[in-house]
Structures are given as C-alpha cells and as structure tokens.
Design an enzyme around this catalytic site. Sequence first.
Site, PDB file in Angstrom:
ATOM      1  N   VAL A  14     -29.570  50.998 -49.181  1.00  0.00           N
ATOM      2  CA  VAL A  14     -28.644  52.195 -47.866  1.00  0.00           C
ATOM      3  C   VAL A  14     -30.463  52.751 -47.414  1.00  0.00           C
ATOM      4  O   VAL A  14     -30.932  52.877 -47.831  1.00  0.00           O
ATOM      5  CB  VAL A  14     -28.351  53.031 -48.944  1.00  0.00           C
ATOM      6  CG1 VAL A  14     -28.959  53.843 -49.192  1.00  0.00           C
ATOM      7  CG2 VAL A  14     -27.187  53.774 -47.970  1.00  0.00           C
ATOM      8  N   SER A  15     -29.922  52.954 -46.059  1.00  0.00           N
ATOM      9  CA  SER A  15     -30.948  54.180 -45.582  1.00  0.00           C
ATOM     10  C   SER A  15     -30.916  55.184 -45.289  1.00  0.00           C
ATOM     11  O   SER A  15     -29.783  55.323 -44.539  1.00  0.00           O
ATOM     12  CB  SER A  15     -31.839  53.064 -44.104  1.00  0.00           C
ATOM     13  OG  SER A  15     -30.325  52.927 -43.033  1.00  0.00           O
TER      14      SER A  15
END
Length: 493
Positions: A14-15
């Site tokens: 995830v970012s």
Amino acid sequence: MYDQTKSAYLYIRVSTDEQKRKGYSLPEQEDRLLKYCAFNNIEVKGIYREDFSAKNFNRPEWKKLITVIKNKSKEGKSILFIKWDRFSRNIELAYEMIGILRKHRTTAMAIDQPIDFSVPESTVMLAVYLSVPEAENSRRALNTANGIHRAKLMGRYPNKAPIGYINLTLVDGRKIIAPKQPDAEIISWAFHQLVKNIHKIEKIRNMAYDKGLKCSRSHFFRIIHNPVYCGLISVKFNSEEQQMVKGTHDPLISETLFYEVQHIINTKRKVTAKTDILKSTFFLRGFLTCPLCGRKLSGSFSQGSTKKYSYYHCQGSCKTRISAPFLNDCYQRKLQQLVLSNGAIGLLKIILEDCNTNSQKAKYLHDQNMVIIKLNEENSILSKARKLFVVDTLKYDDYSELKKESLANSKCLKSELQDINIKLKSIEEQSQLASKPFVDIFKGFSSLDTANKKHLVNLIPPVKVNFQTGDISLELNGALSKILTSKKHKKKQ
C-alpha cells in the site's frame, strides 16, 4: 484453482496516497489473503508487507521476497496479492518480473483478478489488468503537473516550502508559504552580504551557518539562485520557455537586490578554488620563456617529503625549472624600484582630489560607527543574559541558544568591521601619496588580488630573466616610461 499441496507467499502493498484515496490498508489485505488461503488449503510460507510505490520493483520487502524465491527454485509456489496493481503499476516491468518468477517455478496471482496462465487468451486480460494501473498513474501525474502549473500561474507556491519559509493552511483552506524565522532573516542577510561583493560565497555561507542557517554548500547555492526569495515564481512552459510570475507570498528581499546578486555570482565568481591557487601562485606564467628552447614556461606543484613546492618549468625536453616563489619575489622587488616621475606626482594629486576621498572616508566612518554600535549591543545583550542565567531567571537551554546566536552575530560584525578598516586604511594611504618625496606606487603589490597582479605584469612584463641569479629587466612601453622612473634615477635628479 490451486493444488491442495501448493504453498504461497503473501505480498501486501500500500502507499500513503492510496490509503487516503481508496481506503486500502495492510491489515484488510492480509485478512482477505489469509482467509483465501485457508479456504483453498494453501500453505502460507511467509507474509511480506510494505508501504511503497509500485512504479518499479525497487522495494525493500519485495527484494527480500525475491531472495527467498531464488533460494527455493526447486519448489512449486505462488505469490498471492489482492489485485494486480498491488504487484506493479508498470506493465513493462511487470512482464519482466513475471518472466523472472517463472524461471524459479513461481506464479504471481491476484485473487480478485485471477488469470489462468495455461490458457493463451488469458494474456489479454493480464495486459488489461496491468495497463489500467499504469494509465491511472500517468493520468494522476499529468493532473498533478497541471495543478502545480495552474497554481504557479496564479502566484502560489505549491511545493514544499524552501528553507526560510514554512507551509501553512489558512482558515479558508488556501495553502500558502510564510517566512520562518530565524532562517528568513539570515537568508536576507546573506543576500545583502553577497551584493557587497567583498567576501567569497563560501565564506558568506560559513558566516550564515554560524548564525544558524543549517544547509549544505550545494543547498546554499540553490538558495541564492532561487527567485522565490524576491517574491517571484518561475513557471516553465517547455524546455526552453519560462516566465516569472509575481507570487502571493511575502518576499524576503527586493527584486533589485536579487538580480544584482545574480549578476555578481554569475559573472565574477565562476572560478574554482584550485584555479585560484594556480593563478595566484604562477602569476608570471605566460610571460616567461625557457632560456634553452624558447618555449613558454608553465607552472605546477611538486610534492616533497613534507610539503608541496611550486616551480615555473619548461614542458620540453630541456626540463628547465625555477622556484616560483623565488622568481615572484625577484619580479616584485624589481617592480618596487619603480616610482612616479615628478610630473606624474602633480597629476596624481589632482586625480585624488577629483575622487572626493573625503566623502568616501565619511561614508566608511559612518559604517564603522554603526557596526561598533551593533557590536556593543550584542555584548550588552550577552552580558544581561549572563546575569539572568546566574540568578537562575534564564534557563540553561535558552541562555545557551542566545549565547550561540550572539557570538555568531558578533563574529559577522567583526568581519564587516575589519573590511571597513581596510578600506579606511587604503583611503588614508591614498591621501598621503602626494606628500611623499617619491611615490612607491607598487609597494602593496603582494597584497593585490591575482587579477590585478596579472594586469600589472601584462603592463610591465619581465624580460631578460637570469634563471641563475634571478636578475630581471622590466619592459616599459612609451606611455609608462614617461610617468615611471627608477628610484636610483630619481635620487640623481
């Protein structure tokens, strides 16, 4: 879809921007993948979690996973993730990585977007799944660039605030940059020092560092070239065209001051320290010829056992060389034997009067007085702070910070005072020139900068140099021969 005995590694990515935009989270992905493996009887060999962009595969956790995969190439296994955009957002790199995984008997698979690699037509769907995230990235980057461009055209600074400013969000939601002290004041001070063209850039940077501006040499150079500090924002339209827009933020300096500094640092300071040393040491280079082969002599340093030695030398086969300090001193002594003729002294007196040295002296005396006042103020502030610290009114940290700032300011002021005193001394020497029995106009040759030394050597070049004794004859052109004479000849007159 999976064999009952098949094992898998779980990859969760995830970012930060995805969490905000789509609500992705690492725990949610992990929970779904674990339930999927439990339902399909897939053995979980390991879980790899990371908060990183998928523009490429240069990701810490992915590198660890690939290392494990390569060490267990004989085992059939899978890497499971939720969707293909968790795997990659670059279609070219994604296909390359899928090929690498196949070599190590590993299959990459998204549980929400399953692909049966045994069916040739499935590659079409894989291309779709991989191309959509890349297109999203490209569109997002384009939208971001356009937004930044529009903001700059409106005079707003949309990026992270440069040193000396701070990013703020107003009550109405507008984002601005505002001056941040003490960095803003120090940067303004640095520009005012640069425009005086007295000190080298590195010295001013060191003085600013002592005052509290913590930045590297390269960062300081970016600061003094940045138009943001005079209230302007640079807007690029293409690789060649750009324009300056008046910013909505408060400038630290005026536009006039900024462009004056640009003129100074771009035209008068493009000299490296190494070149400065070479030029100052070998200021006679280009005017000396080899007595054996007639070549122009060059100059260089030779490393001795304890230090370096400088020589003028011939680059031909004759290997002629002579000590640079020795020959420089011989030239200087010969030059200092020249004085002004009687007629030139009267003319010099008129010129000095026309220069209005009295008004210059008054200005420097005023500047000297102002700097002394500021020095006394700094000493007074430090003295008061010391008394408050002794009686335990001022805390140690506050006193230490105030003392550090005061000492830095005093150091800068003392440097300014020294420069002013040098100028006053120069004016005093000028005013006394005409009253001397004969004028030693080259007495201060050793204190001249390299450019002035080279200029004088060009006007009065050395000829007939004896490399054994150091005897030098000087060549005076027609004009100089009328205003200069030797001390011996002057005494005879």
